[in-house]
Write an enzyme that holds these catalytic residues in place. Sequence first.
Site, short mmCIF file in Angstrom:
data_model
loop_
_atom_site.label_atom_id
_atom_site.label_comp_id
_atom_site.label_asym_id
_atom_site.label_seq_id
_atom_site.Cartn_x
_atom_site.Cartn_y
_atom_site.Cartn_z
N ASP A 181 0.84 -1.19 0.00
CA ASP A 181 0.00 0.00 0.00
C ASP A 181 0.88 1.24 0.00
OD1 ASP A 181 -1.91 1.93 0.26
OD2 ASP A 181 -2.78 1.17 2.12
N ASP A 382 -2.02 6.23 -5.97
CA ASP A 382 -2.32 5.28 -4.90
C ASP A 382 -2.47 3.86 -5.45
OD1 ASP A 382 -2.97 4.40 -2.29
OD2 ASP A 382 -5.11 4.60 -2.73
#
Length: 502
Positions: A181, A382
């Site tokens: 992440d 992201d």
Amino acid sequence: MPASQALLVLVVVMLLQLAISTTATKTSTNTSTATTHHDNISKAKTKTTLYPDFQLLNVKQALRETKTRPIKPSQYQELFKTNPNDSESTGGKQKLKLVHRDKVSFSNKLHNHSHVFHARMHRDVKRVASLIHRLSSGSAAKYEVEDFGSDVVSGMNQGSGEYFVRIGLGSPPRSQYMVIDSGSDIVWVQCKPCTQCYHQTDPLFDPADSASFMGVSCSSAVCDRVENAGCNSGRCRYEVSYGDGSYTKGTLALETLTFGRTVVRNVAIGCGHSNRGMFVGAAGLLGLGGGSMSFMGQLSGQTGNAFSYCLVSRGTNANGFLEFGSEAMPVGAAWIPLVRNPRAPSFYYIRLLGLGVGGTRVPISEDVFQLNELGSGGVVMDTGTAVTRLPTVAYEAFRNAFIEQTQNLPRASEVSIFDTCYNLFGFLSVRVPTVSFYFSGGPILTLPANNFLIPVDDAGTFCFAFAPSPSGLSILGNIQQEGIQISVDEANEFVGFGPNIC
């Protein structure tokens, strides 16, 4: 036209789908601190590459990939067969394979693409809401504390873990699947004794079996950074909860991580003894955000604050990769400035100037994509968000331009978060306009057709894979990133696209 010439034209068009271009740019003063690979790019004459206004989407192949059956947990090891920890370490670089979560399944039921798609969109909506909440609350100092907690949660019901790697944890190393992440500032894993844990593929990590596990004391600086930190027998404990019911509770510790033949010691991790949530079977999360508690932040001296990744495309048998170290920065990439937001040190912001459809720039004010002085707006890159989000005014202009150039394609009803869909049942391939991002400094990223027109079922429904943002924040999601090498040189504040594909 002879069949051989027609085939040649088709191959050329398909190769151009994956192209990444840079227009001729002037070397700006704010790039003078870049390392050699950036200097070479700045000093060289950059060729302007012309792209066709349209490209071909292989509908038949895309639909075939929706029917790909995910593998079972017993087959996981085959994905990472290179060595026990599934990584390579050559020339000072650490490289791991990346696999998309849709490639694996714990269910004996047939793989239903529509079900997988809707589950992914449900996770994605929660993820976006979580990011917006984090970016809209509190001061910079308060944000950093909240970031620690919400990142732990975000790998679960927040749906941040779309891709995962396999690393060794502890001494001797126990192989574990970890989600990655780029918006998280924590490395965490489920630990024994576990009063409540979700199901994972590998046995739970047992600190008692690791010679290098060392609990963090209550008086340490690491413990001071955790909101609502507690103390039990001199050990720092944390308890983090989130509004959707997800939570994690456990002990902060220093531990050894192993990437193939590379050993990294004294990494601060969260050792969760009570965790609520579910993610495919991964044991925890490898946070790659820009904050000091992330893996990159903690190992900045060893990695040069640089990493490169390539997200594997959905439905294929290929693997992506994650590579650490300044030596992983490729030559020939299109480099753009990395933007810092003091209110959100975890996130990697980039300067987006505009959008293009069919080779024509859509009339959207550049101000729509700018990060303002209050830390609002801007464009975040992201890995945990699937679908790219754009401010409503930009999205609508972008979408309308695409619709205008696809009037020959039969429309379908909206699906989930997508309001622009097409019925391509029976088509072998279709001609669609190119979609491009215009970045600060001149680079233009032209997406492959598979990265913006995606199947949402196995019956031929394809949707324009963008959505409006409920705030001024733009997010470059992983569907649009798939198959393109992306490099983050945090030390020199650059982000690169290409030149490799995966």
